[in-house]
Structures are given as structure tokens and as C-alpha cells.
Scaffold this motif. Structure first.
Motif, PDB file in Angstrom:
ATOM      1  N   PRO A  42       0.832  -1.213   0.000  1.00 37.52           N
ATOM      2  CA  PRO A  42       0.000   0.000   0.000  1.00 37.52           C
ATOM      3  C   PRO A  42       0.860   1.255   0.000  1.00 37.52           C
ATOM      4  O   PRO A  42       1.650   1.482   0.920  1.00 37.52           O
ATOM      5  N   SER A  43       0.719   2.074  -1.028  1.00 35.86           N
ATOM      6  CA  SER A  43       1.489   3.306  -1.173  1.00 35.86           C
ATOM      7  C   SER A  43       0.543   4.462  -1.434  1.00 35.86           C
ATOM      8  O   SER A  43      -0.457   4.307  -2.159  1.00 35.86           O
ATOM      9  N   PHE A  44       0.869   5.616  -0.863  1.00 33.06           N
ATOM     10  CA  PHE A  44      -0.018   6.765  -0.940  1.00 33.06           C
ATOM     11  C   PHE A  44       0.778   7.994  -1.362  1.00 33.06           C
ATOM     12  O   PHE A  44       1.761   8.357  -0.722  1.00 33.06           O
ATOM     13  N   GLU A  45       0.329   8.613  -2.443  1.00 38.15           N
ATOM     14  CA  GLU A  45       0.996   9.798  -2.970  1.00 38.15           C
ATOM     15  C   GLU A  45       0.346  11.051  -2.392  1.00 38.15           C
ATOM     16  O   GLU A  45      -0.881  11.207  -2.437  1.00 38.15           O
ATOM     17  N   ALA A  46       1.168  11.954  -1.855  1.00 35.94           N
ATOM     18  CA  ALA A  46       0.680  13.255  -1.395  1.00 35.94           C
ATOM     19  C   ALA A  46       0.508  14.154  -2.616  1.00 35.94           C
ATOM     20  O   ALA A  46       1.460  14.399  -3.350  1.00 35.94           O
ATOM     21  N   ARG A  47      -0.710  14.601  -2.828  1.00 38.97           N
ATOM     22  CA  ARG A  47      -0.989  15.367  -4.034  1.00 38.97           C
ATOM     23  C   ARG A  47      -1.829  16.597  -3.711  1.00 38.97           C
ATOM     24  O   ARG A  47      -2.812  16.519  -2.983  1.00 38.97           O
ATOM     25  N   GLU A  48      -1.401  17.735  -4.239  1.00 41.93           N
ATOM     26  CA  GLU A  48      -2.166  18.965  -4.062  1.00 41.93           C
ATOM     27  C   GLU A  48      -3.303  19.016  -5.079  1.00 41.93           C
ATOM     28  O   GLU A  48      -3.126  18.624  -6.232  1.00 41.93           O
ATOM     29  N   VAL A  49      -4.472  19.503  -4.630  1.00 40.03           N
ATOM     30  CA  VAL A  49      -5.633  19.600  -5.507  1.00 40.03           C
ATOM     31  C   VAL A  49      -6.185  21.024  -5.425  1.00 40.03           C
ATOM     32  O   VAL A  49      -5.961  21.741  -4.456  1.00 40.03           O
ATOM     33  N   ILE A  50      -6.889  21.399  -6.467  1.00 37.53           N
ATOM     34  CA  ILE A  50      -7.594  22.684  -6.494  1.00 37.53           C
ATOM     35  C   ILE A  50      -9.070  22.400  -6.282  1.00 37.53           C
ATOM     36  O   ILE A  50      -9.691  21.640  -7.036  1.00 37.53           O
ATOM     37  N   LEU A  51      -9.628  23.010  -5.247  1.00 41.79           N
ATOM     38  CA  LEU A  51     -11.006  22.730  -4.853  1.00 41.79           C
ATOM     39  C   LEU A  51     -11.978  23.659  -5.542  1.00 41.79           C
ATOM     40  O   LEU A  51     -11.699  24.847  -5.763  1.00 41.79           O
ATOM     41  N   GLY A  52     -13.159  23.117  -5.833  1.00 38.08           N
ATOM     42  CA  GLY A  52     -14.282  23.917  -6.279  1.00 38.08           C
ATOM     43  C   GLY A  52     -15.233  24.143  -5.119  1.00 38.08           C
ATOM     44  O   GLY A  52     -14.822  24.250  -3.960  1.00 38.08           O
ATOM     45  N   ALA A  53     -16.512  24.167  -5.404  1.00 36.97           N
ATOM     46  CA  ALA A  53     -17.509  24.441  -4.372  1.00 36.97           C
ATOM     47  C   ALA A  53     -17.687  23.238  -3.443  1.00 36.97           C
ATOM     48  O   ALA A  53     -17.477  22.090  -3.845  1.00 36.97           O
ATOM     49  N   ARG A  54     -18.055  23.516  -2.206  1.00 34.99           N
ATOM     50  CA  ARG A  54     -18.413  22.446  -1.283  1.00 34.99           C
ATOM     51  C   ARG A  54     -19.886  22.122  -1.479  1.00 34.99           C
ATOM     52  O   ARG A  54     -20.738  23.012  -1.480  1.00 34.99           O
ATOM     53  N   VAL A  55     -20.191  20.839  -1.636  1.00 28.96           N
ATOM     54  CA  VAL A  55     -21.564  20.385  -1.821  1.00 28.96           C
ATOM     55  C   VAL A  55     -21.845  19.323  -0.759  1.00 28.96           C
ATOM     56  O   VAL A  55     -21.457  18.176  -0.910  1.00 28.96           O
ATOM     57  N   GLY A  56     -22.487  19.743   0.315  1.00 31.01           N
ATOM     58  CA  GLY A  56     -22.755  18.825   1.415  1.00 31.01           C
ATOM     59  C   GLY A  56     -21.458  18.387   2.076  1.00 31.01           C
ATOM     60  O   GLY A  56     -20.657  19.204   2.517  1.00 31.01           O
ATOM     61  N   ASP A  57     -21.241  17.064   2.135  1.00 30.09           N
ATOM     62  CA  ASP A  57     -20.035  16.514   2.743  1.00 30.09           C
ATOM     63  C   ASP A  57     -18.943  16.259   1.714  1.00 30.09           C
ATOM     64  O   ASP A  57     -17.981  15.544   2.000  1.00 30.09           O
TER      65      ASP A  57
END
Length: 617
Positions: free
Chosen positions: A373-388
Motif C-alpha cells: 500500500p502506497s499513498f501519494e501526497a498530491r495537491e488539488v484545487i477545490l471547487g464548491a463544497r456540496v454537502g459533505d
């Protein structure tokens, strides 16, 4: 210098060395038979996490200095202790610096869970305060159509109901008495001068005297002294402008009458909730008079102008009110569901998968083709929050698996291994030191006493001159901000709310006329408007949790502003990764002592000083 070791010290050193070899072999260098994680987890724990006496050692992933011989919770932050190890990260020299690798055992211990990023229709639910209003299209003013004196009122109180055509007042009018005599004379000579008769009769029609009443005058042959004024519509008297005995003039209002069979509900939608709201959307709302009951209305109008002070837009909805249960001026709470992006599916992930740190949003993405199990740390650009969930604009692809539980454990391991993480924007930035992002003591880095840095704004205004008067005003704004922070640190929502008007006033009164640079002026205007928008949201919140969420956004904006323009007093930028349900949040403080506005009295000293903003720095 003489150095001597006794037998116990040598035994302890040998035991630690052997334990380290076994631990490294188990987590990162085991045989292929262990990759499937089918071996009993208790056996792994017993073999890999014991001291020289054979006792299992437990530690906190956030505070590795905590070491106990029995399970329990961290005495600092309260997190559940796990068997001691290096967090499950693979620290081999040839590893990807953006990826943290774990064994199946470490996965189970950290309780890691993942979900796929999916593309679905983003339906945003926006909560809006509102007020029941009279439908302006069904509001009428009944005026005087001729001068005179009020002799009688058929409706003598506000709230009285009247139907269309009913008399509302009787008026004595000397002018109408004279006009009646002219009408009678013209009627007698109608054969010889029909035009005069029709013109005189038309004058009475213009005065809203019905043909029936005119015919009665002609039949009687004498002038009548009083005339009735009639209602133009069904409705309730909402205003009464006259009393018996008042003299009235042509066009003067007598009554205001409203038809309440349909009503308007005017909601205030915050600027960041406008995306997707359109005419025809359904609004569900409640009023305090009928607890537990929900009413429905349809959006009929969206104000094209944004309120510059409150940063809101009026959203008008129309609802049936035949039973008259909804009264004008009732306060309402509405929820509107709107489809973003024109109803086209958008990529979404749960909010729990996102780690916030200043201006960056980080997720851990499970690598599909890895042996372990390997996990890459990745930056994301967020849009609107919709509920949870959050809409993802950039950084992920559909079908990729993101960590929704255990991501803080993975991030802690990445920090210890000096890989990309919340605290390390790029691998190797910690220079071999353990991260100091979660300190509950003095506010300095626990291991080195050095302070972490946090990027605020990409550029600085220091290259050009910033007027000292403007910086002085920023100091005043910061002082007002610190009052809010102090109230939150004491869990006092009422006190925090009471300080908001002064903060808003200080923000609005800042004079930017001394700023000559267009770039600086644009930066300030945008940040001032965004701060003001969050203040509007804070003013209407009913929970300290929601208030703190808005306070976090204001803190980020104010930190960027101070970093950009410079200051005249020292300000400490502080951070706690436990804030906002472990999302992490920054705040500003006048000194290095930690008084956490997000955790309050539950964890008052949780946090660390990330950066000191010195005068003219």
C-alpha cells in the motif's frame, strides 16, 4: 574525556538495535508472504513493537515523544496510541519522495480507508435567512379622486378586510355639488348640446363615480352631498392615512390594501452561495410560528445587484398563502438546492479526505500498481463544497482512490520521513528535523525551538512604499480581530458576536486613499471584500462551530494582508492541525503564548507558532 558503559547500558543499546532491525524488516523489508497482510496482526505487534523487556511500547502518531507500555490515549491531544514504529512509512533511499509506503499491518493499525473519486451531479444546498413580505404586485393605494371632507369611514382600523367594490369612506365635496348642478343643466339641454352633456358626464366618470350613481342623480334631479369611495381589490387594510373630519385633496392616499393570498419570501444569499441558483429553483423554508413544518416556494427573482456592505444578494421566492398562515414580516430560514455546472457531472471527493494547510489543499492518493500500500501526497484545487463533498477542479482523475480515514496518520509518517506533507510543501524542506506542526506547549518547535514558516501571499508590497498610515489602520483592525480570537478561546460565542460590529466598522473605515500602487489597491480591495463577506456569515450563525469556520477564513485573509503590506507591531502566525475536525487552521496572536480559538477550553494550548511577522519584515 572518559566514556564508560555498564552492562545494563550495553544490553539496552543492543536491545534497541535489534528491535530496530526487526521493526524495519517487518514494516518495509519483509518477504512476499507478508505483503498480503494475512499474518496475525497481534503476532506482528508482539514481535515488532516491544522493548528490551519484551513489553509492547505504544506511542502517539502526532507526538512520538510519548511512549507507554500499555494502550490508551495520548495525554497531550487525546488521540489513540498505536504500537511504536516509524509510522509505517518506507524510508528507503530509493523511494519516491512524494509517496509513503505502508505494510498491511500498518494499514490496519492506522485504520486507513479509501474511496474512489466519482463524477456525479453536484447539488449544492445553501441555507439562507429570509423574511415573509407582501407581494408588491397585490398592494394597492386607494386615493381620493376628488377633494372634500371625510364624513364617515367604513373601515376604521388597520387589518380590516374589504372586498373589491365595497365602500371604504364617505366624502362631502362642495366641488362635486357644483359639478352635479352643471350635470343636471347639461342633461336638460342634451338634445341641443349633446357634446356638453357627454363632457360633463365624463368628468364624473374620471372622479370614479359609477354610471349607476350618475343615473340616480339625473333621475332624482337634485344634487347629493356625500359620495362613497370604493375599494379596487380584495385585501386587508395595511395602512390608514385619514380619520373622520380630515380634509382631503385630489390624489391623497386614504387606505393601503394588500391581497395576502400569495406572498413573497425574500432571502439573503451569500456571495459564495450564488453559483447554480436560478429562477424556478425550489426553496424549502421554515418559520418560527410552526416548528417542524416546512413550506415550499419557487424562486421568481434574483437581484442583479450585490449588497456591497453585507455581500449578499436578494433571492425572492413566491408561495401560496390562501390560508393566511404566513404573516408578513415573519422571519424564515430557507434551504435551496441548486445544480452546479448546469447539471453536468463533476468530480467529487469527501471533505474528510482533504488536509488544509494555509493556501494548499492536500489529499493522499493510493497508488494502484504498488506491491505494498502506497499513498501519494498530491495537491488539488477545490471547487464548491456540496454537502459533505468537494468538487475537484484539478489534481485528481475519476476512479483514483483517496484516503478518507487515517490520512493524518499517513501525513505524520510522511513528515517524520521528510517527504511531501502538510508541513513540507516539497520533499526535504524540513532539513532532517522532525516537524513541529502540532505543539501543545510553548508555541515553539518541540524538537529544535525553531519556528516553522508558512507561505501567505506569493508577492509582497514591500518592493514599493506602503504608507505608514495605512499600516497603522491594519494594526487597529488586527487589534479588533484579536478580541474575537480571545472570546473564541474562552468558548464565548456571545462575546465574539458582540465584537463583530466593531470589527466590521474598523474594516469599512480603513482609508486606502493613501495607496498609490494599483496592484496594492487591487489586493486590498479584494481581501477587504472577502473578509466582509465572512463577517456577514458570522453575524447570522447560531453555533460556535460555524462561527469558528468563518473565523478561520478571516484569519487566512488577514494573515495574507499583513504579510503583503507589512505591519508596525509583531504578530505571531499560529497553527493547530486538530482544529476544524482535524482539518487544521491558522490564526493570528499578539504573542507566542498559545490560546487556541478553535479548540477553546477543551485544548487551550494546542498549536504552534509557524511564523513571526515582525515590523517592516
Amino acid at each position: 574525556m572518559n566514556i564508560s558503559f555498564n552492562t545494563r547500558q550495553l544490553a539496552k543499546a543492543g536491545g534497541l538495535l535489534l528491535g530496530g532491525i526487526i521493526l524495519g524488516w517487518l514494516l518495509f523489508g519483509g518477504s512476499s508472504s507478508q505483503k498480503d497482510g494475512t499474518a496475525d496482526i497481534n503476532q506482528h505487534v508482539q514481535e515488532a513493537h516491544t522493548d528490551e523487556e519484551g513489553d509492547i511500547v505504544y506511542t502517539c502518531s502526532m507526538h512520538p515523544q510519548i511512549r507507554q507500555n500499555e494502550p490508551g490515549n495520548c495525554p497531550i491531544c487525546g488521540m489513540e496510541l498505536i504500537p511504536a514504529g516509524n509510522g509505517g512509512s518506507d524510508t528507503g533511499s530509493g523511494d519516491d519522495p512524494y509517496t509513503t509506503t505502508m505494510t498491511q499491518t500498518a494499514m490496519k493499525l492506522a485504520q486507513v480507508q479509501t474511496v474512489e473519486a466519482t463524477r456525479t451531479i453536484a447539488v449544492k444546498k445553501s441555507r439562507m435567512p429570509g423574511k415573509v413580505m407582501i407581494d408588491e404586485r397585490k398592494l394597492s393605494i386607494i386615493p381620493a379622486h376628488f377633494p372634500g371632507r371625510i364624513e364617515k369611514l367604513y373601515l376604521d382600523f388597520t387589518g380590516a378586510y374589504v372586498e373589491k367594490g365595497d365602500p371604504i369612506a364617505s366624502v362631502y365635496s362642495p366641488e362635486l355639488v357644483t359639478a352635479q348642478k352643471e350635470l343636471l343643466g347639461a342633461y336638460r339641454n342634451r338634445e341641443s348640446n349633446p357634446a356638453l352633456y357627454q363632457a360633463t358626464r365624463k368628468k364624473f366618470i374620471n372622479w370614479e363615480i359609477s354610471p349607476k350613481v350618475i343615473d340616480q342623480i339625473l333621475k332624482r334631479g337634485t344634487a347629493q352631498e356625500n359620495f362613497d369611495i370604493h375599494s379596487h381589490q380584495n385585501g386587508y387594510v395595511t395602512k390608514r392615512y385619514v380619520a373622520v373630519g380630515d380634509h382631503i385633496h385630489f390624489g391623497k392616499p386614504i387606505f393601503e390594501i394588500a391581497d395576502l393570498s400569495t406572498i413573497w419570501i425574500e432571502f439573503e444569499a451569500y456571495e459564495n452561495d450564488l453559483a447554480g441558483i436560478s429562477r424556478g429553483d425550489r426553496v424549502e423554508f421554515t418559520v418560527g410560528a410552526y416548528p417542524g413544518e416546512t413550506f415550499g416556494a419557487n424562486v421568481t427573482y434574483i437581484d442583479p445587484i450585490l449588497d456591497d456592505q453585507r455581500r449578499t444578494v436578494t433571492i425572492r421566492a413566491e408561495a401560496s398563502n390562501s390560508d393566511l398562515r404566513l404573516k408578513p414580516n415573519m422571519l424564515a430560514k430557507g434551504v435551496i438546492s441548486s445544480e452546479l455546472n448546469g447539471g453536468e457531472p463533476q468530480l467529487q471527493i469527501p471533505a474528510s479526505s482533504i488536509l488544509w494547510t494555509g493556501e494548499r489543499s492536500l489529499v493522499y492518493v493510493q497508488q494502484p500498481d504498488s506491491d505494498r500500500p502506497s499513498f501519494e501526497a498530491r495537491e488539488v484545487i477545490l471547487g464548491a463544497r456540496v454537502g459533505d463533498h468537494y468538487v475537484i477542479k484539478e489534481g485528481l482523475r475519476e476512479g483514483e482512490k483517496v484516503v478518507i480515514k487515517g490520512n493524518f496518520m499517513i501525513d505524520s509518517a510522511a513528515q517524520l520521513a521528510d517527504k511531501k506533507s502538510m508541513m513540507n510543501q516539497e520533499p526535504g524542506q524540513s532539513n532532517g528535523r522532525a516537524p513541529g506542526g502540532h505543539n501543545h506547549g510553548s508555541g515553539e518547535n518541540m524538537d529544535t525551538g525553531e519556528e516553522q514558516s508558512m507561505p501567505t501571499s506569493e508577492t509582497s508590497a514591500q518592493a514599493t512604499t506602503v504608507p505608514s498610515d495605512f499600516r497603522k489602520q491594519l494594526n487597529t483592525l488586527t487589534d479588533s480581530y484579536l478580541e474575537i480570537s480571545s472570546a473564541l478561546a474562552n468558548d464565548d460565542l456571545d462575546k465574539a458576536l458582540s465584537t463583530l460590529p466593531n470589527f466590521r466598522k474598523t474594516l469599512s473605515n480603513i482609508d486606502e486613499s493613501s495607496i498609490r500602487s494599483q496592484e496594492q489597491l487591487k489586493f486590498w480591495t479584494e481581501h477587504q471584500q472577502n473578509i466582509n463577506s465572512h463577517v456577514s456569515s458570522m453575524e447570522k450563525t447560531e453555533s460556535i462551530s460555524s462561527f469558528r469556520n468563518q473565523f478561520s477564513d478571516i484569519s487566512d485573509l488577514l494573515a495574507e494582508t499583513i504579510s503583503y503590506f507589512g505591519i508596525q507591531e509583531t504578530v505571531h502566525l499560529q497553527y493547530c492541525p486538530m482544529a476544524k475536525d482535524k482539518e487544521g487552521a491558522y490564526w493570528l496572536s499578539a504573542n507566542s503564548q498559545i490560546e487556541n480559538p478553535y479548540m477553546g477550553q477543551e485544548m487551550p494550548t494546542c498549536g504552534s507558532t509557524e511564523k513571526v511577522l515582525n515590523p517592516n519584515s
